[in-house]
Design an enzyme around this catalytic site. Structure first.
Site, PDB file in Angstrom:
ATOM      1  CB  CYS A 164     -55.003 -12.825 -45.802  1.00 23.70           C
ATOM      2  SG  CYS A 164     -54.240 -13.859 -47.059  1.00 23.70           S
ATOM      3  CD  GLU A 183     -59.244 -13.693 -52.599  1.00 22.85           C
ATOM      4  OE1 GLU A 183     -59.361 -14.124 -51.435  1.00 22.85           O
ATOM      5  OE2 GLU A 183     -59.602 -14.337 -53.588  1.00 22.85           O
TER       6      GLU A 183
HETATM    7  P1  NAP Z   1     -55.899  -1.868 -47.147  1.00 22.22           P
HETATM    8  O1  NAP Z   1     -55.568  -0.731 -46.276  1.00 22.22           O
HETATM    9  O2  NAP Z   1     -57.323  -2.186 -47.389  1.00 22.22           O
HETATM   10  O3  NAP Z   1     -55.129  -1.604 -48.523  1.00 22.22           O
HETATM   11  C1  NAP Z   1     -55.135  -2.562 -49.546  1.00 22.22           C
HETATM   12  C2  NAP Z   1     -54.806  -1.909 -50.862  1.00 22.22           C
HETATM   13  O4  NAP Z   1     -55.864  -1.023 -51.221  1.00 22.22           O
HETATM   14  C3  NAP Z   1     -53.538  -1.052 -50.844  1.00 22.22           C
HETATM   15  O5  NAP Z   1     -52.879  -1.209 -52.080  1.00 22.22           O
HETATM   16  C4  NAP Z   1     -54.078   0.355 -50.702  1.00 22.22           C
HETATM   17  O6  NAP Z   1     -53.216   1.331 -51.226  1.00 22.22           O
HETATM   18  C5  NAP Z   1     -55.322   0.235 -51.555  1.00 22.22           C
HETATM   19  N1  NAP Z   1     -56.317   1.263 -51.322  1.00 22.22           N
HETATM   20  C6  NAP Z   1     -56.716   1.781 -50.144  1.00 22.22           C
HETATM   21  N2  NAP Z   1     -57.696   2.693 -50.346  1.00 22.22           N
HETATM   22  C7  NAP Z   1     -57.897   2.734 -51.688  1.00 22.22           C
HETATM   23  C8  NAP Z   1     -58.760   3.491 -52.534  1.00 22.22           C
HETATM   24  N3  NAP Z   1     -59.623   4.364 -52.039  1.00 22.22           N
HETATM   25  N4  NAP Z   1     -58.690   3.287 -53.880  1.00 22.22           N
HETATM   26  C9  NAP Z   1     -57.821   2.394 -54.402  1.00 22.22           C
HETATM   27  N5  NAP Z   1     -56.988   1.660 -53.649  1.00 22.22           N
HETATM   28  C10 NAP Z   1     -57.026   1.817 -52.311  1.00 22.22           C
HETATM   29  O7  NAP Z   1     -55.255  -3.225 -46.598  1.00 22.22           O
HETATM   30  P2  NAP Z   1     -53.771  -3.472 -46.091  1.00 22.22           P
HETATM   31  O8  NAP Z   1     -53.612  -2.796 -44.776  1.00 22.22           O
HETATM   32  O9  NAP Z   1     -52.776  -3.210 -47.177  1.00 22.22           O
HETATM   33  O10 NAP Z   1     -53.782  -5.053 -45.895  1.00 22.22           O
HETATM   34  C11 NAP Z   1     -54.204  -5.685 -44.711  1.00 22.22           C
HETATM   35  C12 NAP Z   1     -55.539  -6.331 -44.912  1.00 22.22           C
HETATM   36  O11 NAP Z   1     -55.517  -7.112 -46.092  1.00 22.22           O
HETATM   37  C13 NAP Z   1     -55.887  -7.291 -43.793  1.00 22.22           C
HETATM   38  O12 NAP Z   1     -57.199  -7.037 -43.395  1.00 22.22           O
HETATM   39  C14 NAP Z   1     -55.768  -8.666 -44.436  1.00 22.22           C
HETATM   40  O13 NAP Z   1     -56.626  -9.636 -43.902  1.00 22.22           O
HETATM   41  C15 NAP Z   1     -56.102  -8.390 -45.843  1.00 22.22           C
HETATM   42  N6  NAP Z   1     -55.471  -9.359 -46.720  1.00 22.22           N
HETATM   43  C16 NAP Z   1     -56.261 -10.279 -47.351  1.00 22.22           C
HETATM   44  C17 NAP Z   1     -55.683 -11.215 -48.189  1.00 22.22           C
HETATM   45  C18 NAP Z   1     -56.531 -12.241 -48.904  1.00 22.22           C
HETATM   46  O14 NAP Z   1     -56.006 -12.895 -49.795  1.00 22.22           O
HETATM   47  N7  NAP Z   1     -57.768 -12.412 -48.546  1.00 22.22           N
HETATM   48  C19 NAP Z   1     -54.310 -11.213 -48.410  1.00 22.22           C
HETATM   49  C20 NAP Z   1     -53.543 -10.261 -47.755  1.00 22.22           C
HETATM   50  C21 NAP Z   1     -54.140  -9.341 -46.910  1.00 22.22           C
HETATM   51  P3  NAP Z   1     -52.311   2.265 -50.292  1.00 22.22           P
HETATM   52  O15 NAP Z   1     -51.349   1.381 -49.601  1.00 22.22           O
HETATM   53  O16 NAP Z   1     -51.674   3.186 -51.275  1.00 22.22           O
HETATM   54  O17 NAP Z   1     -53.246   2.940 -49.347  1.00 22.22           O
END
Ligand code: NAP
Length: 522
Positions: free
Chosen positions: A297, A258
């Site tokens: 999102c 997602e």
């Molecule tokens: P993110 O930076 O991609 O992080 C998402 C999750 O992935 C966090 O728990 C992060 O952990 C983890 N993560 C990052 N690198 C990783 C790796 N190498 N291995 C395992 N896990 C890893 O996104 P975000 O900044 O939290 O969220 C914002 C984004 O999410 C926006 O682009 C938004 O559109 C999207 N979003 C989408 C939805 C949907 O339902 N489609 C819902 C909400 C948000 P850490 O925090 O520990 O780095």
């Protein structure tokens, strides 16, 4: 100032702390450190193995019994609602209303899946459709069934929904019969940590069914197997990285992503000034720009209006946005809090700069917030005012169609009033979670909705007769699917019983009809 709490992870039924680099969780209004986390040195391979063992107890239970577990989780969250709202205000920069949106979404979704469990009753697996006769004789039949997978569901969530993100994924996995390892985003993990603490302390779930990683998940994804699944919510960049993970690729691990989405709101050519439909459209746009400081999102990022209505719409939006009160969400009169992290603020400011390549700012500023209510020390906190941009002649390659600015930012764009042009512009977002259209014109709606449907997981239609009871496009409902193609990650969650399929293996059984009926419990 009190000593920051060290957030432990809950692995193999115990609260454990890692070593090494410490990550700070801060209050985004004051930049005070609230907690720290460390996960280096934790045994993620062992944690996954322990969680998989927990699946046996779930699989032995009926859907009704699993539904009771999920319902008890819902009650545990509901019972601590005020405490959790307080944590979300501190650690997420959420207003109370934003926090309720997340926390009520969590217990509400768990409760809805509790009801689905009761409805599915005493079965332990599901039949998929009717049996099919395979040959000329009435003996040889085929029947599809869904059985729970025997692995663990790894749930990786984004920072913006620390409660709902946990709840919406846990509800479906546990009801389907799979144990989970939840990994919230580190920056806002306080709420998730407290929820897991409440559930663990209450002894609701069999051993191994719920584990928690607070901080980096290290090498965990190297150890996933072919019976495991990974459900990820976050940016498309991280999603793409995880899809290429060694363990994921080598074991064909089922993965749901997602990701980003450039959700659109389209005003139909028939909507008149002063109408309920115009009011609904304006309310949805302003709510989505400001709720959770635009960090949703499903938030509307692109707003399309017939060219002859653009000035009128901009005037209304400017007026409504000028009523938004930005500041520390612990104050009651604040209606929009800060962005959740320093990185978020930096990214959003840079994103506005990118949008300005094709659009001009017509409300707010990427750098100033005035007045700012109740901030701590001057210069502290990740605050930004809502920013509205306008582009009178958008093209499909414009930045607004390609880049998600994850904050209180939207771009209004003109179109010529035809369904074909509006659909072409919305499709330029390359796949989204949800888009909304506001009109009573049946022909316009049919052409537009069918024109954008293949590019979306959900489309909402705002019209006169439902204007007073419309559900905002940004609200994800447990009974409808959530996800979308292309940029949105290609995933699908929830959708009532539909969501269970991700955690179950569909298998075709063929043979003597009477024997099949014995196996399938008819
Ligand atoms: P993110 O930076 O991609 O992080 C998402 C999750 O992935 C966090 O728990 C992060 O952990 C983890 N993560 C990052 N690198 C990783 C790796 N190498 N291995 C395992 N896990 C890893 O996104 P975000 O900044 O939290 O969220 C914002 C984004 O999410 C926006 O682009 C938004 O559109 C999207 N979003 C989408 C939805 C949907 O339902 N489609 C819902 C909400 C948000 P850490 O925090 O520990 O780095």
């Amino acid at each position: 100032m009190s000593q920051p709490k060290e957030l432990a992870s809950y692995l193999e039924g115990k609260w454990v702390n890692g070593k090494g680099r410490e990550v700070a969780l801060v209050n985004p209004s004051t930049e005070e450190t609230l907690a720290t986390s460390k996960t280096d040195g934790l045994d993620f391979k062992g944690a996954l193995a322990y969680a998989r063992e927990g699946g046996a107890a779930l699989r032995a239970m009926s859907f009704a019994a699993r539904g009771e577990l999920v319902r008890a989780m819902s009650k545990a969250i509901h019972g601590a609602r005020d405490e959790l709202i307080g944590l979300a205000v501190q650690n997420g920069g959420s207003t109370r209303s934003d926090a309720k949106f997340d926390i009520d979404g969590a217990w509400g979704t768990l409760a809805a899946y509790g009801d689905i469990g009761a409805e599915l009753g005493d079965r332990t697996f599901l039949l998929d459709g009717d049996a099919t006769q395979l040959g000329r004789s009435a003996r040889l039949f085929g029947q599809h069934v869904y059985v729970p997978r025997e692995g663990v569901a790894v749930h990786i969530n984004a920072f913006n929904f620390p409660a709902w993100g946990l709840g919406e994924k846990a509800a479906v996995a546990i009801l389907a019969g799979m144990p989970i390892v939840a990994k919230p985003a580190t920056s806002t993990a306080l709420v998730t940590h407290r929820i897991v603490e409440l559930i663990a302390n209450a002894g609701i779930l069999p051993a191994g069914v719920l584990s928690l990683v607070c901080g980096s998940s290290g090498d965990m994804l190297d150890h996933v197997t072919g019976q495991d699944v990974v459900a990820f919510t976050g940016s498309s960049t991280t999603g793409a990285l995880l899809r290429r993970g060694e363990g994921v690729v080598a074991n064909s691990v089922r993965m749901n992503v997602e990701a980003d989405s450039l959700n659109a709101a389209v005003l139909g050519p028939d909507v008149a000034e002063g109408s309920d439909v115009l009011n609904l459209f304006l309310a949805d746009v302003v709510r989505d720009m400001t709720q959770k400081t635009g960090q949703k999102c499903t938030a509307i990022r692109r707003v399309y209006v017939p060219r002859d209505k653009a000035e009128m719409v901009l005037e209304h939006l400017r007026e409504r946005l000028s009523g938004v009160r930005v500041g520390n969400p612990s104050l009651e009169d604040v209606t929009m809090g800060p962005l959740s992290t320093a990185q978020q603020l930096k990214d959003v400011r840079a994103g506005i700069g990118k949008l300005e390549a094709n659009a001009k700012v017509v409300f707010g500023s990427a750098t100033e917030v005035s007045p700012l209510l109740g901030a701590g020390e001057p210069g502290k906190g990740f605050f930004l005012s809502p920013v509205l941009l306008f582009n009178d002649s958008p093209a499909s390659g414009d930045v607004a169609h390609l880049h998600e600015v994850f904050g209180p930012v939207a771009t209004v764009m003109s179109y010529d009033g035809s369904a074909k042009s509006a659909a072409a512009l919305v499709r330029a977002g390359h796949g989204g979670l949800v888009s909304s259209v506001y009109s009573d014109d049946k022909e316009f709606l049919k052409a537009f909705v069918l024109g954008i449907a293949p590019f979306h997981g959900r489309v909402t239609i705002g019209s006169s007769k439902i204007a007073a009871q419309a559900v905002p496009p940004g609200l994800v409902l447990p009974g409808l699917i959530h996800g979308g193609p292309g940029r949105a990650g290609g995933g699908e969650e929830l959708g009532g019983k539909r969501g269970l399929a991700f955690y179950m293996q569909r298998v075709a059984l063929q043979g003597d009809r009477a024997l099949l009926e014995g196996i399938c419990g008819k």
